[in-house]
Design an enzyme around this catalytic site. Structure first.
Site, PDB file in Angstrom:
ATOM      1  N   HIS A  31       0.865  -1.078  -0.109  1.00 48.46           N
ATOM      2  CA  HIS A  31       0.096   0.140   0.208  1.00 48.46           C
ATOM      3  C   HIS A  31       0.724   1.142   0.028  1.00 48.46           C
ATOM      4  CE1 HIS A  31      -3.840   2.278   0.110  1.00 48.46           C
ATOM      5  NE2 HIS A  31      -3.545   2.611   1.304  1.00 48.46           N
ATOM      6  N   ASP A  73      -7.438   8.790  -6.492  1.00 49.99           N
ATOM      7  CA  ASP A  73      -6.820   9.649  -5.581  1.00 49.99           C
ATOM      8  C   ASP A  73      -5.182   9.956  -5.942  1.00 49.99           C
ATOM      9  OD1 ASP A  73      -5.186   7.602  -4.567  1.00 49.99           O
ATOM     10  OD2 ASP A  73      -6.711   7.133  -2.914  1.00 49.99           O
ATOM     11  N   LYS A  96      -9.637  14.359  -4.133  1.00 47.39           N
ATOM     12  CA  LYS A  96     -10.597  14.195  -3.109  1.00 47.39           C
ATOM     13  C   LYS A  96     -10.070  14.524  -1.525  1.00 47.39           C
ATOM     14  CE  LYS A  96      -9.676   9.626  -1.888  1.00 47.39           C
ATOM     15  NZ  LYS A  96      -8.899   9.400  -0.720  1.00 47.39           N
ATOM     16  N   ARG A  98     -10.705  13.730   2.370  1.00 49.68           N
ATOM     17  CA  ARG A  98     -11.162  12.750   3.243  1.00 49.68           C
ATOM     18  C   ARG A  98     -11.560  13.547   4.704  1.00 49.68           C
ATOM     19  NH1 ARG A  98     -10.780   7.260   3.137  1.00 49.68           N
ATOM     20  NH2 ARG A  98      -9.199   7.124   1.393  1.00 49.68           N
ATOM     21  N   ASP A 122      -6.666   1.180  -8.789  1.00 49.80           N
ATOM     22  CA  ASP A 122      -6.313   1.311  -7.479  1.00 49.80           C
ATOM     23  C   ASP A 122      -5.414   0.122  -7.157  1.00 49.80           C
ATOM     24  OD1 ASP A 122      -6.082   2.709  -5.070  1.00 49.80           O
ATOM     25  OD2 ASP A 122      -8.480   2.757  -4.878  1.00 49.80           O
ATOM     26  N   ASP A 126     -10.994  -1.450   0.288  1.00 44.39           N
ATOM     27  CA  ASP A 126     -11.377  -1.871   1.711  1.00 44.39           C
ATOM     28  C   ASP A 126     -12.926  -1.423   1.814  1.00 44.39           C
ATOM     29  OD1 ASP A 126     -11.490  -2.264   4.482  1.00 44.39           O
ATOM     30  OD2 ASP A 126     -10.198  -0.521   5.214  1.00 44.39           O
ATOM     31  N   ALA A 128     -14.557   0.487   0.125  1.00 44.72           N
ATOM     32  CA  ALA A 128     -14.938   0.748  -1.473  1.00 44.72           C
ATOM     33  C   ALA A 128     -15.676   2.267  -1.351  1.00 44.72           C
ATOM     34  CB  ALA A 128     -16.190  -0.270  -2.009  1.00 44.72           C
ATOM     35  N   GLY A 129     -15.602   3.030  -0.058  1.00 42.36           N
ATOM     36  CA  GLY A 129     -16.123   4.412  -0.043  1.00 42.36           C
ATOM     37  C   GLY A 129     -15.510   5.131  -1.424  1.00 42.36           C
ATOM     38  N   THR A 130     -14.134   5.233  -1.600  1.00 44.86           N
ATOM     39  CA  THR A 130     -13.209   6.024  -2.585  1.00 44.86           C
ATOM     40  C   THR A 130     -13.800   5.659  -3.813  1.00 44.86           C
ATOM     41  OG1 THR A 130     -11.431   6.427  -0.886  1.00 44.86           O
ATOM     42  CG2 THR A 130     -11.106   6.549  -3.455  1.00 44.86           C
TER      43      THR A 130
END
Length: 215
Positions: A31, A73, A96, A98, A122, A126, A128-130
Protein backbone atom coordinates in the site's frame (compact mmCIF):
# COMPACT_ATOMS: atom_id res chain seq x y z
CA UNK A 1 2.30 8.47 9.93
CA UNK A 2 -1.08 10.00 9.04
CA UNK A 3 -1.23 11.97 12.29
CA UNK A 4 0.63 12.47 15.59
CA UNK A 5 1.01 9.39 17.83
CA UNK A 6 0.17 7.00 15.00
CA UNK A 7 2.27 3.83 15.21
CA UNK A 8 4.31 2.68 12.22
CA UNK A 9 2.99 -0.87 12.51
CA UNK A 10 4.50 -2.05 9.22
CA UNK A 11 7.99 -1.74 10.72
CA UNK A 12 6.97 -3.97 13.65
CA UNK A 13 5.51 -6.54 11.25
CA UNK A 14 8.71 -6.43 9.17
CA UNK A 15 10.78 -7.11 12.31
CA UNK A 16 8.45 -9.94 13.37
CA UNK A 17 8.74 -11.65 9.96
CA UNK A 18 12.54 -11.39 10.13
CA UNK A 19 12.64 -12.63 13.75
CA UNK A 20 10.45 -15.60 12.74
CA UNK A 21 13.27 -16.75 10.46
CA UNK A 22 12.37 -15.49 6.98
CA UNK A 23 15.43 -14.61 4.89
CA UNK A 24 13.57 -13.20 1.87
CA UNK A 25 10.12 -11.70 1.31
CA UNK A 26 8.03 -11.84 -1.86
CA UNK A 27 5.04 -9.50 -1.85
CA UNK A 28 2.69 -7.69 -4.23
CA UNK A 29 1.51 -4.06 -4.41
CA UNK A 30 2.43 -2.75 -0.97
CA UNK A 31 0.00 0.00 0.00
CA UNK A 32 3.02 2.24 0.62
CA UNK A 33 6.09 1.36 -1.47
CA UNK A 34 8.38 2.67 1.31
CA UNK A 35 7.51 -0.44 3.39
CA UNK A 36 9.97 -2.33 1.19
CA UNK A 37 12.75 -0.42 2.96
CA UNK A 38 11.52 -1.39 6.44
CA UNK A 39 12.97 -4.89 6.07
CA UNK A 40 16.56 -5.89 6.86
CA UNK A 41 16.26 -8.81 4.42
CA UNK A 42 15.75 -8.80 0.62
CA UNK A 43 12.21 -7.89 -0.51
CA UNK A 44 10.87 -8.45 -4.01
CA UNK A 45 7.89 -6.17 -4.58
CA UNK A 46 5.82 -7.63 -7.43
CA UNK A 47 3.22 -5.54 -9.27
CA UNK A 48 -0.38 -6.48 -10.00
CA UNK A 49 -0.64 -4.35 -13.14
CA UNK A 50 0.99 -6.95 -15.47
CA UNK A 51 -1.81 -9.40 -14.56
CA UNK A 52 -4.59 -6.83 -14.96
CA UNK A 53 -3.33 -5.28 -18.20
CA UNK A 54 -4.10 -8.10 -20.70
CA UNK A 55 -7.74 -8.17 -19.55
CA UNK A 56 -8.14 -4.49 -20.47
CA UNK A 57 -5.83 -4.29 -23.50
CA UNK A 58 -8.14 -6.75 -25.27
CA UNK A 59 -11.11 -4.46 -24.62
CA UNK A 60 -9.30 -1.22 -25.45
CA UNK A 61 -7.82 -2.65 -28.66
CA UNK A 62 -11.12 -2.41 -30.50
CA UNK A 63 -11.72 1.26 -29.64
CA UNK A 64 -8.60 2.90 -28.10
CA UNK A 65 -9.90 6.41 -28.69
CA UNK A 66 -12.87 5.90 -26.36
CA UNK A 67 -11.04 5.04 -23.11
CA UNK A 68 -9.56 7.04 -20.21
CA UNK A 69 -7.74 5.64 -17.17
CA UNK A 70 -8.55 7.36 -13.87
CA UNK A 71 -6.60 7.46 -10.62
CA UNK A 72 -9.10 7.54 -7.70
CA UNK A 73 -6.76 9.67 -5.57
CA UNK A 74 -3.38 11.37 -5.70
CA UNK A 75 -1.66 8.40 -4.03
CA UNK A 76 -2.50 6.10 -6.95
CA UNK A 77 -1.33 8.43 -9.72
CA UNK A 78 1.97 6.63 -10.45
CA UNK A 79 0.23 3.26 -10.75
CA UNK A 80 -2.57 4.66 -12.94
CA UNK A 81 -0.11 6.58 -15.14
CA UNK A 82 1.88 3.40 -15.88
CA UNK A 83 -1.37 1.59 -16.63
CA UNK A 84 -2.49 4.37 -19.00
CA UNK A 85 0.89 4.42 -20.76
CA UNK A 86 0.82 0.65 -21.33
CA UNK A 87 -2.71 0.93 -22.74
CA UNK A 88 -1.84 4.10 -24.72
CA UNK A 89 -4.86 6.02 -23.40
CA UNK A 90 -5.22 9.38 -21.56
CA UNK A 91 -5.06 9.74 -17.76
CA UNK A 92 -7.43 11.63 -15.45
CA UNK A 93 -7.03 12.15 -11.68
CA UNK A 94 -9.60 12.54 -8.91
CA UNK A 95 -8.63 15.04 -6.24
CA UNK A 96 -10.57 14.23 -3.07
CA UNK A 97 -10.64 15.35 0.51
CA UNK A 98 -11.15 12.74 3.26
CA UNK A 99 -12.91 14.45 6.24
CA UNK A 100 -12.42 11.44 8.56
CA UNK A 101 -11.29 7.81 8.48
CA UNK A 102 -13.04 5.58 5.91
CA UNK A 103 -15.11 8.52 4.60
CA UNK A 104 -14.09 10.04 1.28
CA UNK A 105 -15.42 13.12 -0.43
CA UNK A 106 -14.83 13.65 -4.13
CA UNK A 107 -13.79 17.21 -4.89
CA UNK A 108 -12.61 17.53 -8.47
CA UNK A 109 -11.70 15.54 -11.60
CA UNK A 110 -8.51 16.63 -13.34
CA UNK A 111 -8.83 15.54 -16.96
CA UNK A 112 -11.61 14.82 -19.42
CA UNK A 113 -13.97 11.87 -18.93
CA UNK A 114 -17.01 13.11 -20.85
CA UNK A 115 -18.28 10.55 -23.39
CA UNK A 116 -15.41 8.23 -22.44
CA UNK A 117 -15.29 4.66 -21.16
CA UNK A 118 -13.42 4.94 -17.88
CA UNK A 119 -11.11 2.46 -16.11
CA UNK A 120 -10.38 3.24 -12.45
CA UNK A 121 -7.04 1.75 -11.29
CA UNK A 122 -6.37 1.25 -7.56
CA UNK A 123 -4.24 -1.01 -5.36
CA UNK A 124 -6.73 -1.91 -2.62
CA UNK A 125 -10.47 -1.78 -1.99
CA UNK A 126 -11.37 -1.70 1.70
CA UNK A 127 -14.81 -0.20 2.44
CA UNK A 128 -15.14 0.83 -1.26
CA UNK A 129 -16.13 4.40 -0.33
CA UNK A 130 -13.37 5.98 -2.42
CA UNK A 131 -14.04 3.74 -5.40
CA UNK A 132 -17.84 4.14 -5.45
CA UNK A 133 -17.70 7.91 -4.89
CA UNK A 134 -15.18 8.15 -7.72
CA UNK A 135 -17.43 6.14 -10.04
CA UNK A 136 -20.44 8.35 -9.18
CA UNK A 137 -18.43 11.54 -9.81
CA UNK A 138 -17.15 10.21 -13.14
CA UNK A 139 -20.66 9.35 -14.33
CA UNK A 140 -21.87 12.82 -13.24
CA UNK A 141 -19.18 14.29 -15.50
CA UNK A 142 -20.70 12.50 -18.49
CA UNK A 143 -18.72 9.27 -18.81
CA UNK A 144 -20.27 6.43 -20.85
CA UNK A 145 -19.49 3.73 -18.29
CA UNK A 146 -17.06 2.86 -15.50
CA UNK A 147 -14.95 -0.26 -15.03
CA UNK A 148 -12.53 -0.63 -12.11
CA UNK A 149 -9.63 -2.83 -11.12
CA UNK A 150 -7.60 -3.40 -7.96
CA UNK A 151 -5.04 -5.83 -6.58
CA UNK A 152 -6.29 -6.43 -3.03
CA UNK A 153 -9.98 -7.11 -2.34
CA UNK A 154 -10.26 -6.40 1.40
CA UNK A 155 -14.00 -5.60 1.00
CA UNK A 156 -14.76 -4.84 4.64
CA UNK A 157 -17.94 -3.42 6.20
CA UNK A 158 -20.40 -2.02 3.64
CA UNK A 159 -18.11 -2.64 0.64
CA UNK A 160 -20.21 -5.33 -1.07
CA UNK A 161 -23.46 -3.36 -0.80
CA UNK A 162 -21.75 -0.19 -2.02
CA UNK A 163 -20.24 -1.92 -5.05
CA UNK A 164 -23.51 -3.71 -5.86
CA UNK A 165 -25.40 -0.38 -5.87
CA UNK A 166 -22.64 1.61 -7.59
CA UNK A 167 -22.25 2.77 -11.18
CA UNK A 168 -19.37 0.32 -11.71
CA UNK A 169 -20.10 -2.06 -14.61
CA UNK A 170 -17.26 -4.50 -13.91
CA UNK A 171 -14.71 -4.80 -11.09
CA UNK A 172 -11.57 -6.80 -11.88
CA UNK A 173 -9.73 -8.10 -8.78
CA UNK A 174 -6.71 -10.27 -8.06
CA UNK A 175 -6.93 -13.15 -5.60
CA UNK A 176 -4.18 -11.97 -3.22
CA UNK A 177 -6.96 -12.11 -0.60
CA UNK A 178 -9.36 -15.08 -0.94
CA UNK A 179 -12.85 -13.89 -1.88
CA UNK A 180 -15.52 -16.03 -0.15
CA UNK A 181 -18.55 -17.14 -2.13
CA UNK A 182 -20.91 -14.93 -0.11
CA UNK A 183 -18.99 -11.84 -1.21
CA UNK A 184 -18.98 -12.67 -4.92
CA UNK A 185 -21.03 -10.39 -7.16
CA UNK A 186 -21.89 -10.91 -10.85
CA UNK A 187 -19.86 -7.79 -11.72
CA UNK A 188 -16.65 -9.26 -10.17
CA UNK A 189 -13.92 -10.79 -12.34
CA UNK A 190 -11.16 -12.46 -10.29
CA UNK A 191 -7.74 -13.14 -11.84
CA UNK A 192 -5.11 -15.44 -10.25
CA UNK A 193 -1.73 -14.21 -8.98
CA UNK A 194 -0.28 -17.73 -8.54
CA UNK A 195 1.49 -17.87 -11.96
CA UNK A 196 3.34 -14.60 -11.29
CA UNK A 197 4.43 -15.67 -7.79
CA UNK A 198 5.43 -19.10 -9.11
CA UNK A 199 7.65 -17.53 -11.76
CA UNK A 200 9.23 -15.21 -9.18
CA UNK A 201 9.94 -18.11 -6.79
CA UNK A 202 11.44 -20.15 -9.64
CA UNK A 203 13.68 -17.24 -10.64
CA UNK A 204 14.85 -16.75 -7.03
CA UNK A 205 15.71 -20.42 -6.52
CA UNK A 206 17.51 -20.66 -9.86
CA UNK A 207 19.45 -17.42 -9.19
CA UNK A 208 17.87 -15.72 -12.18
CA UNK A 209 17.02 -11.98 -12.08
CA UNK A 210 13.56 -11.07 -10.83
CA UNK A 211 13.78 -7.54 -12.25
CA UNK A 212 12.43 -8.45 -15.75
CA UNK A 213 9.07 -9.15 -14.07
CA UNK A 214 8.77 -5.49 -13.02
CA UNK A 215 8.77 -4.12 -16.58
Amino acid sequence: KAKARDPISAKLVADLITAAGADRVLTMDLHAAQIQGFFDIPVDHLLGVPILLPHFIDKIGAEPGNYTVVSPDLGSVTRARKFAERCDVPLAIIDKRRPKANVSEVMNIIGDVRDRKVIIVDDMIDTAGTLCNAAAAIMEKGAKDVTACATHAVLSGPAIDRIRDSAIKELVLLDTIPLPEEKMLPKFTVLPVAPLFAEAIERIYEDKPVSPMFV
